[in-house]
Design an enzyme around this catalytic site. Sequence first.
Site, PDB file in Angstrom:
ATOM      1  N   LYS A 199       0.819  -1.312  -0.231  1.00 28.32           N
ATOM      2  CA  LYS A 199       0.107   0.154  -0.435  1.00 28.32           C
ATOM      3  C   LYS A 199       1.294   1.111   0.437  1.00 28.32           C
ATOM      4  O   LYS A 199       1.969   1.032   0.683  1.00 28.32           O
ATOM      5  CB  LYS A 199      -0.608   0.373   1.120  1.00 28.32           C
ATOM      6  CG  LYS A 199      -1.980  -1.357   1.481  1.00 28.32           C
ATOM      7  CD  LYS A 199      -2.583  -1.058   2.639  1.00 28.32           C
ATOM      8  CE  LYS A 199      -4.149   0.608   2.526  1.00 28.32           C
ATOM      9  NZ  LYS A 199      -4.514  -0.001   3.395  1.00 28.32           N
ATOM     10  N   ILE A 200       0.281   1.972  -1.126  1.00 27.55           N
ATOM     11  CA  ILE A 200       1.440   3.652  -0.650  1.00 27.55           C
ATOM     12  C   ILE A 200       0.171   4.436  -1.199  1.00 27.55           C
ATOM     13  O   ILE A 200      -0.687   4.183  -1.980  1.00 27.55           O
ATOM     14  CB  ILE A 200       2.235   3.405  -2.493  1.00 27.55           C
ATOM     15  CG1 ILE A 200       3.540   2.312  -2.360  1.00 27.55           C
ATOM     16  CG2 ILE A 200       2.506   4.891  -2.826  1.00 27.55           C
ATOM     17  CD1 ILE A 200       4.483   1.566  -3.553  1.00 27.55           C
TER      18      ILE A 200
END
EC number: 2.2.1.2
Length: 320
Positions: free
Chosen positions: A126-127
Amino acid sequence: MPSQLEALRRHTVVVADTGDFEAMRALRPTDATTNPSLILKAVQQEAYRPLLVQTARAHQGASPAEITDRLLVAFGRQILDIVPGRVSTEVDARLSFDTRATVERARGLIALYQAAGVPRERVLIKIASTWEGIQAARVLQAEGIRCNLTLLFCLPQAAACADAGVQLISPFVGRIYDWHKKNAGAEWVEDARRGANDPGVQSVSRIYRYYKRFGIETEIMGASFRNVDQILALAGCDLLTISPELLTRLSQTEGEVPAALSPQAGHDDADAVRLDGGEVAFRTQLNEDAMASEKLSEGIRLFVADARKLDALIESHGAA
């Protein structure tokens, strides 16, 4: 008659948005998502504190950043023993504007998972959906590291993610709803903004139609729900990540759930135009969208604050 949760599963992959193992066992999601806030909440509970203590003490002398990543992977490994699909593990939000550092941190997380025997196909990194985060995802995807771009509030962010070839995006619903409700003040009429008229639902639906119109393969996972109406209004979305509280409510309510979204809907948008995915267009369009720019910045600040609290907990258990 089936529960709404079982009926929803016919159209959409159900994902649990939690770090609570017991909730996952009870609700049987396909995938799970975590973030700094959820992990912080979990390790403050008696049931999960031993995982923090064990990880911190096993790596005394390491930096809080390294211990944090090992803790995230420890949670992720246990989650993958429960769910049959994937887990999303988030890169430190303090790196949201640093492409190179995000890439390095993501590689490190995947290396930890692989060292633990977890294939990279079961992990989504996740970014935050900043320009820098999206470019980091472009690099990672080319290396076979699958990414989940989060804190996504508008179509230009989604278009840039598609151009970068990311695996999955997480457009938020509830935080968009929150912003519009707050800004409308006394003029807000709750009953008039339910379901398909909810601004958060409308945003995700717009992104869904855009992706289907242009044959974009990036998966869409609606996130950040405030109520069941928002979830039901997005039945048919590729995936929906939902809190245990709302999953439980769906499981306890009988009823059919018709598909609100379908791939064909995108082909009905014959006049849709493919957006410019370049940096100048991205920054300009994001800046012009007060809601998206404010909620992106706020979301990063909140995750950073919780990351710092997690650092402090780690240090208090002798990891510093």
